[in-house]
Write an enzyme that holds these catalytic residues in place. Structure first.
Site, PDB file in Angstrom:
ATOM      1  N   LYS B 186      -8.674  -3.023  25.681  1.00 12.71           N
ATOM      2  CA  LYS B 186      -7.852  -2.843  24.525  1.00 12.71           C
ATOM      3  C   LYS B 186      -7.341  -1.594  24.497  1.00 12.71           C
ATOM      4  O   LYS B 186      -7.469  -0.613  25.168  1.00 12.71           O
ATOM      5  CB  LYS B 186      -8.595  -3.251  23.599  1.00 12.71           C
ATOM      6  N   ASN B 187      -6.420  -1.516  23.236  1.00 12.40           N
ATOM      7  CA  ASN B 187      -5.568  -0.262  23.194  1.00 12.40           C
ATOM      8  C   ASN B 187      -6.585   0.683  22.563  1.00 12.40           C
ATOM      9  O   ASN B 187      -6.602   1.926  22.865  1.00 12.40           O
ATOM     10  CB  ASN B 187      -4.781  -0.476  21.753  1.00 12.40           C
TER      11      ASN B 187
END
Lengths: 376, 376
Positions: B186-187
């Site tokens: 994920k970010n």
């Protein structure tokens, strides 16, 4: 101030966490996860091991593997942590709570058979303080009624049971399934963390699937299937690699940790046994079939008043001693669901057991000080 | 080799993990957990936040809070990760899978109303690629039928929705409950990890109890009750402090991470848009009501053959591009349980969507190289 618990760092925890971080593999099931799992398999003879985010999660995996359906019954002691029961209640189980032994907070093995009905699916013995239940008796009952045995070995790492034929097995290697905890209060820690041991081959494949969110991802990476997808219920039970890295540093120092804790335990025992006998206070009993992993040292007082007095006296000397479980059959959540049987030994330990400080870095003179305060 | 994903370290992760380790508070709900939770509450307007060991676990908490009972129905897209559905299936729910939009892999909002029955309890929109579903439409349907909305915001950190009156809200702050992921892909990452956002006060107290293994431990430590015990179902949903410490280092660098990812995304988009139009290949669409958090850059091919050719071509140039979900209504686990409706858009994305490398440390010249290989 002498705290009740202090997490011990062996020195390499941060180093291995760095290692995990910089290899770029941070999610679960990486190098350190595999190292830890292999260590447990080879050291304790567990057939297959899977690290989990907590002992609670390992118990939840066990409940899924046991295929608990709404209305199924599970037998366990009332004197245990809520997760022992919650894991099965989440799958719809009704809990049949057993009493503790008179000489030990563990399940009264002789009471189990009378609790078995047509709906009984599993027995969950809890190795309280890391001291074995009578696993020979329990496994015989389970075999007779075709039940599963799931060991709640949260506190029982590096502890053993001797069968009447002389065979010795590690706790967690005897039941069909077993759950361990590496919570910061345990002998071996990773912050939060746990382990599911799978000793019955019937469960190995499904355990891997449930662990990987209900997918056959592991089989895919072994090349056994050509794509992976949703094949079962499951959850994200696997911990981050940083957690496994931390745990690995602990495992490398297992012998040192255990030997130091045993020394503490023996100091307590030798220092308190005469006083305890004179004052009708119970000390931990280790049956002949069990070993001592020195997870916990506790007193069993005569009454809640005596216990409160001891806790207060220790507190006023800057020593933290704490009681433990409250009988689950009397909890706000289960009181109405329980079948009304009295479980006096469980209630007795709820009211009268107190745990003394126990951690690696505790000093001998601190233990002697604690003993003196108790004796005073 | 250009990998599909590479976890990004901002530099302070190990430092903060050290800090957590040496303060001696390693289990959950310590200093860093509180810092992270407060950050999310104040930055995104989530009413109450609880860190979890995974987004899967946050969804499981949501399913418990929604009081899903066997036979209850939950509406969600078929094109999603298994955990979106597993979390509800574990509580006995029947899943009514919706199709994706034609212009976007997110749920076709206009198909939701026809799937509602007397048993429907919740709608679970998934903000695919971090791009908002039409939350105004979904919240209106939910209000009309008195349903809960649980946002699967696994990919949607730092992304927003604009209502028709101009109000802007962060994704995860609109539904009654929302789940985020900090998995290494994920970010913002913590290895494994997640977050439950609770926007409806009715759930705040119970969420805390479920998070703490079904006990009222939090209320006890606030002095609201004089002892704590088993009051509800629950699990060990809280992560180790080391995980929260890692996450905190990421959050301190959120703006930098987001701005770099957006730059990558724009480079892909500008470099590919003409080619895509000429070759009937779809690029990510950002509706007017949504923002772009640059979680993912993908192509939607015309056919599975075209997709395979692109993946192969990239692979032979040492670039890793990967497809994504397989329609859950056609999975081995749910195929027989599904009601037989065709969901062609979901199947189309299962066969035709391919994700390109997207991570902080990706270089502009690497992106240009990827674009050239695709165009060739």
């Amino acid at each position: 101030m002498i705290p009740f618990n202090k997490p011990y760092l062996t020195g390499k925890e941060a180093h291995y966490m760095y290692d995990a971080v910089y290899t770029g593999k941070l999610s679960g099931n990486g190098k350190f996860t595999k190292k830890c799992q292999q260590f447990f398999e080879s050291t304790y003879g567990f057939k297959k091991c899977l690290l989990t985010t907590s002992c609670t999660d390992a118990l939840e995996m066990a409940a899924i593997l046991a295929d608990i359906q709404p209305g199924d019954e599970v037998i366990m002691p009332s004197y245990t942590f809520v997760s022992t029961s919650n894991a099965f209640v989440l799958r719809g189980a009704h809990i049949r709570f057993a009493d503790s032994r008179k000489d030990h907070p563990g399940i009264d093995e002789d009471s189990i058979e009378s609790l078995i009905t047509d709906r009984t699916k599993a027995i969950v013995p809890v190795h309280y303080a890391g001291v074995a239940c009578d696993m020979e008796k329990i496994m015989a009952i389970a075999a007779k009624y075709n039940l599963l045995v799931i060991e709640d070995a949260a506190q029982a790492i590096d502890s053993y049971f001797t069968f009447s034929d002389g065979t010795v097995k590690a706790l967690g290697a005897i039941g069909h399934l077993a759950a361990f905890s590496f919570h910061e209060t345990k002998n071996i820690i990773s912050g939060e963390g746990g382990l599911l041991a799978i000793n019955d081959d019937r469960f190995s494949k499904r355990a891997e699937i449930i662990w990987e969110k209900g997918t056959n991802r592991s089989a895919f990476f072994r090349g056994e299937v050509d794509k992976y997808g949703w094949v079962d219920i499951g959850s994200s039970f696997l911990p981050s690699e940083t957690i496994a890295a931390f745990l690995w540093a602990q495992l490398e120092n297992l012998d040192d940790i255990q030997s130091r804790r045993k020394q503490h335990w023996n100091t307590y025992y030798e220092g308190l046994k005469e006083w305890a006998e004179k004052n009708n206070v119970g000390l931990p009993q280790i049956p002949n079939f069990a070993t001592n992993n020195a997870h916990m040292f506790y007193l069993v007082c005569e009454s809640i008043e005596q216990r409160s007095a001891i806790i207060e006296r220790l507190k006023s000397n800057n020593i933290s001693a704490v009681f433990h479980y409250l009988s689950l059959h009397k909890s706000p959540f289960y009181n109405e669901k329980h079948d009304g049987r009295e479980l006096p030994a469980s209630d007795f330990y709820s009211e009268c057991l107190v745990r003394l400080p126990m951690y690696y870095e505790l000093k001998q003179n601190e233990i002697e000080q604690i003993i003196e305060v108790i004796k005073a």
